[in-house]
Design a protein around this motif. Structure first.
Motif, PDB file in Angstrom:
ATOM      1  N   GLN A  84       1.135  -1.167   0.321  1.00  0.00           N
ATOM      2  CA  GLN A  84       0.182  -0.221   0.016  1.00  0.00           C
ATOM      3  C   GLN A  84       0.651   0.914   0.053  1.00  0.00           C
ATOM      4  O   GLN A  84       0.533   2.381  -0.341  1.00  0.00           O
ATOM      5  N   LEU A  85       2.145   1.311   0.906  1.00  0.00           N
ATOM      6  CA  LEU A  85       2.311   2.499   0.927  1.00  0.00           C
ATOM      7  C   LEU A  85       3.811   2.962  -0.346  1.00  0.00           C
ATOM      8  O   LEU A  85       3.240   3.675  -1.083  1.00  0.00           O
ATOM      9  N   GLN A  86       4.650   1.564  -1.207  1.00  0.00           N
ATOM     10  CA  GLN A  86       5.011   1.121  -2.386  1.00  0.00           C
ATOM     11  C   GLN A  86       3.816   2.277  -3.184  1.00  0.00           C
ATOM     12  O   GLN A  86       4.056   3.333  -4.159  1.00  0.00           O
ATOM     13  N   THR A  87       2.798   2.248  -3.492  1.00  0.00           N
ATOM     14  CA  THR A  87       1.603   2.397  -4.466  1.00  0.00           C
ATOM     15  C   THR A  87       1.094   3.648  -4.479  1.00  0.00           C
ATOM     16  O   THR A  87       0.963   4.740  -5.398  1.00  0.00           O
ATOM     17  N   LEU A  88       1.505   4.056  -2.826  1.00  0.00           N
ATOM     18  CA  LEU A  88       0.747   5.381  -2.816  1.00  0.00           C
ATOM     19  C   LEU A  88       1.769   6.056  -2.643  1.00  0.00           C
ATOM     20  O   LEU A  88       1.486   7.404  -3.503  1.00  0.00           O
ATOM     21  N   ALA A  89       2.979   6.165  -2.972  1.00  0.00           N
ATOM     22  CA  ALA A  89       4.413   6.660  -2.885  1.00  0.00           C
ATOM     23  C   ALA A  89       4.196   7.205  -4.517  1.00  0.00           C
ATOM     24  O   ALA A  89       4.526   8.361  -5.405  1.00  0.00           O
ATOM     25  N   ALA A  90       4.128   6.137  -5.715  1.00  0.00           N
ATOM     26  CA  ALA A  90       4.143   5.932  -6.777  1.00  0.00           C
ATOM     27  C   ALA A  90       2.725   7.258  -7.249  1.00  0.00           C
ATOM     28  O   ALA A  90       3.539   7.721  -8.016  1.00  0.00           O
ATOM     29  N   LEU A  91       1.546   6.784  -6.520  1.00  0.00           N
ATOM     30  CA  LEU A  91       0.729   7.882  -7.377  1.00  0.00           C
ATOM     31  C   LEU A  91       0.883   9.267  -7.269  1.00  0.00           C
ATOM     32  O   LEU A  91       1.083   9.959  -7.859  1.00  0.00           O
ATOM     33  N   ALA A  92       1.486   8.917  -5.344  1.00  0.00           N
ATOM     34  CA  ALA A  92       1.693  10.896  -5.045  1.00  0.00           C
ATOM     35  C   ALA A  92       2.866  11.054  -5.770  1.00  0.00           C
ATOM     36  O   ALA A  92       2.541  12.282  -6.341  1.00  0.00           O
ATOM     37  N   ALA A  93       3.560  10.714  -6.947  1.00  0.00           N
ATOM     38  CA  ALA A  93       4.634  11.286  -7.628  1.00  0.00           C
ATOM     39  C   ALA A  93       4.094  11.550  -8.694  1.00  0.00           C
ATOM     40  O   ALA A  93       4.658  12.821  -9.042  1.00  0.00           O
ATOM     41  N   GLN A  94       2.739  11.503  -8.904  1.00  0.00           N
ATOM     42  CA  GLN A  94       2.089  11.549 -10.246  1.00  0.00           C
ATOM     43  C   GLN A  94       1.625  12.878 -10.031  1.00  0.00           C
ATOM     44  O   GLN A  94       0.550  13.215 -10.887  1.00  0.00           O
ATOM     45  N   GLN A  95       0.474  12.517  -9.183  1.00  0.00           N
ATOM     46  CA  GLN A  95      -0.926  13.612  -8.759  1.00  0.00           C
ATOM     47  C   GLN A  95      -0.458  13.907  -7.403  1.00  0.00           C
ATOM     48  O   GLN A  95      -0.834  12.908  -6.661  1.00  0.00           O
ATOM     49  N   PRO A  96       0.383  15.051  -7.205  1.00  0.00           N
ATOM     50  CA  PRO A  96       0.391  15.702  -5.658  1.00  0.00           C
ATOM     51  C   PRO A  96      -0.951  15.493  -4.970  1.00  0.00           C
ATOM     52  O   PRO A  96      -1.289  15.885  -3.445  1.00  0.00           O
ATOM     53  N   ARG A  97      -2.083  16.053  -5.746  1.00  0.00           N
ATOM     54  CA  ARG A  97      -3.123  16.624  -5.036  1.00  0.00           C
ATOM     55  C   ARG A  97      -3.979  15.382  -4.699  1.00  0.00           C
ATOM     56  O   ARG A  97      -4.721  14.514  -5.804  1.00  0.00           O
ATOM     57  N   MET A  98      -3.833  14.642  -3.634  1.00  0.00           N
ATOM     58  CA  MET A  98      -4.404  13.553  -2.967  1.00  0.00           C
ATOM     59  C   MET A  98      -4.762  13.428  -1.790  1.00  0.00           C
ATOM     60  O   MET A  98      -3.617  14.364  -0.910  1.00  0.00           O
ATOM     61  N   THR A  99      -5.905  12.813  -1.012  1.00  0.00           N
ATOM     62  CA  THR A  99      -6.387  12.451  -0.107  1.00  0.00           C
ATOM     63  C   THR A  99      -6.448  10.671  -0.230  1.00  0.00           C
ATOM     64  O   THR A  99      -6.330  10.274  -0.599  1.00  0.00           O
ATOM     65  N   ILE A 100      -5.843  10.659   1.839  1.00  0.00           N
ATOM     66  CA  ILE A 100      -5.714   9.144   1.574  1.00  0.00           C
ATOM     67  C   ILE A 100      -7.222   8.871   2.112  1.00  0.00           C
ATOM     68  O   ILE A 100      -7.714   9.593   3.996  1.00  0.00           O
ATOM     69  N   GLY A 101      -8.016   8.461   2.174  1.00  0.00           N
ATOM     70  CA  GLY A 101      -8.949   7.286   3.340  1.00  0.00           C
ATOM     71  C   GLY A 101      -8.959   6.529   3.822  1.00  0.00           C
ATOM     72  O   GLY A 101      -8.723   5.483   3.704  1.00  0.00           O
ATOM     73  N   LEU A 102      -9.765   6.310   4.916  1.00  0.00           N
ATOM     74  CA  LEU A 102      -8.882   5.304   6.018  1.00  0.00           C
ATOM     75  C   LEU A 102     -10.317   4.995   6.682  1.00  0.00           C
ATOM     76  O   LEU A 102     -10.976   5.515   7.408  1.00  0.00           O
ATOM     77  N   GLU A 103     -10.209   3.367   6.524  1.00  0.00           N
ATOM     78  CA  GLU A 103     -11.390   3.076   7.260  1.00  0.00           C
ATOM     79  C   GLU A 103     -11.416   2.925   8.472  1.00  0.00           C
ATOM     80  O   GLU A 103     -12.466   2.537   8.988  1.00  0.00           O
ATOM     81  N   MET A 104     -10.048   3.369   9.196  1.00  0.00           N
ATOM     82  CA  MET A 104      -9.679   2.759  10.488  1.00  0.00           C
ATOM     83  C   MET A 104     -10.706   4.160  11.566  1.00  0.00           C
ATOM     84  O   MET A 104     -10.566   3.681  12.767  1.00  0.00           O
ATOM     85  N   VAL A 105     -10.617   4.986  10.605  1.00  0.00           N
ATOM     86  CA  VAL A 105     -11.278   6.239  11.497  1.00  0.00           C
ATOM     87  C   VAL A 105     -12.643   6.299  11.439  1.00  0.00           C
ATOM     88  O   VAL A 105     -12.921   6.419  10.218  1.00  0.00           O
ATOM     89  N   PRO A 106     -13.292   6.637  12.335  1.00  0.00           N
ATOM     90  CA  PRO A 106     -14.969   7.283  12.617  1.00  0.00           C
ATOM     91  C   PRO A 106     -15.100   8.837  11.814  1.00  0.00           C
ATOM     92  O   PRO A 106     -13.605   9.265  12.655  1.00  0.00           O
TER      93      PRO A 106
END
Length: 394
Positions: A79-101
């Motif tokens: 997941q971290l590797q994929t997030l980093a690869a996507l952020a390199a191409q699209q800095p305007r990113m938000t990460i959604g978390l199932e873990m947090v209400p």
């Protein structure tokens, strides 16, 4: 009603993906998805994807859903590797978390802004009470978000609401107590079959009608969880200035498009791309519709990665003890024949008064040892022995 709690489980949906196939004779064939490569499920052999163009396509897609088995270190690395690869191409990113209400969104904002240390953050976000999985599995991703000032988005509702639905059904919840969540889109026939299989493994009732009622409420609680996350995702994705939204969620909410994707489609949200890790399931699973793509993980790394002691249950506070609300497949609790509805009274001879007592006791459990658990089941007390797996051999 106090919030429920996930206590480390071996699988949220029983979906660690992939397998090593054996060729004729004693020689092992190559896996159907090579380690470190992307592939698209098809009617035949999975179609290899060129990671460069594929990641570019994903970065422009709007919504990307990354599955996980919550206690797998290797899947969180992916997941971290994929997030980093996507952020390199699209800095305007938000990460959604199932873990947090959602009520704890401000804590995520303060973390990303650098206002909280690790211990302060984990305490403020009620990590042990609400989620319970080893935070070390998630902290690299959380630090990545903070280092790059990537917003984090709380997706879920309070566990108390999910617990009430499990006990009484969605229709019994007053409008003002639904946290603004609308009526979920009904489950497809295939999703119902999928959920029935999971429910049947751990809910053995003497009364068939009572068992069917429990199953219906189990489905309603699952749909609530799916719907809550989908509504939050759609809210962000449908803004004019919407970022690339990458969601981290248990694979069971994503596989075959049954859960979150189904609810997103009903909400009219942009199409979401479902990406799942693959390491140890039969390749026959990889059929069209399973996911938009899978990523090959090393099955040895998946199997041998060190992990904290895990029990494999969903817990809720109960007067005078802690109630087991769900037992996850292939977990220590599953092997010990613990059941939903059991009230945990003692662990290793010590009385249990809170979820925190269970978390602390399980985390102290050495590999390869037995944990005596006294539970109350249908008014009768019984002793259950839970055996924790040994450390993998070097």
């Amino acid at each position: 009603m106090k919030p429920r709690h996930h206590l480390h489980h071996r699988t949220c949906a029983g979906l660690a993906l992939g397998a090593l196939l054996l060729a004729a004779g004693a020689h092992a064939a190559a896996p159907c998805v090579p380690v470190g490569r992307w592939a698209r499920p098809t009617d035949g052999a999975p179609e290899a994807l060129d990671s460069g163009p594929w990641l570019t396509e994903l970065a422009q897609s709007g919504i990307v859903l990354l599955g996980e088995r919550h206690d797998s270190a290797e899947q969180h690395r992916w997941q971290l590797q994929t997030l980093a690869a996507l952020a390199a191409q699209q800095p305007r990113m938000t990460i959604g978390l199932e873990m947090v209400p959602r009520r704890l969104q401000s804590v995520l904002d303060r973390w990303v802004a650098g206002e909280l240390g690790e211990a302060q953050f984990l305490d403020a976000v009620e990590w042990d009470t609400i989620w319970g999985f080893d935070p070390a599995l998630y902290l690299p991703i959380l630090h990545f978000a903070r280092m790059n000032r990537i917003p984090l988005l709380a997706l879920n509702v309070d566990r108390a609401l999910v617990s009430r639905v499990s006990e009484s059904g969605w229709d019994a919840i007053p409008e003002e107590a639904r946290e603004g969540i609308g009526d979920p889109e009904p489950a497809s026939t295939a999703y119902l079959a999928f959920l029935r299989g999971k429910h049947a493994r751990h809910n053995r009732a003497d009364d068939e009608r009572a068992d069917e009622t429990r199953f219906e409420r189990f489905v309603q609680s699952q749909l609530l969880w799916d719907r809550a996350m989908a509504e939050r995702i759609a809210e962000v994705a449908q803004r004019d200035d919407a970022p690339l939204l990458v969601v981290l969620s248990g694979s069971g909410h994503l596989v075959y498009g049954y859960g979150i994707p189904h609810q997103l489609a009903a909400l009219g949200a942009p199409r979401a791309r479902v990406l799942l890790p693959y390491s140890a399931e039969p390749c026959s699973e990889l059929v069209p519709g399973y996911a938009d793509a899978v990523f090959g993980l090393d099955p040895v790394a998946e199997r041998d990665a060190p992990a904290p002691a895990t029990l494999g249950v969903l817990l809720a506070a109960e007067d005078g003890g802690v109630r087991i609300e769900r037992v996850f497949d292939n977990s220590v609790a599953d092997a010990a024949a613990l059941r939903p509805g059991d009230i945990v009274r003692e662990l290793a001879g010590r009385e249990v008064h809170s979820v925190a007592d269970v978390v602390a006791s399980v985390r102290r459990q050495p590999p390869g040892t037995w944990l005596p658990i006294v539970v109350e089941r249908r008014g009768k007390t019984r002793l259950v022995l839970a055996k924790f797996p040994p450390e993998p051999e070097p």
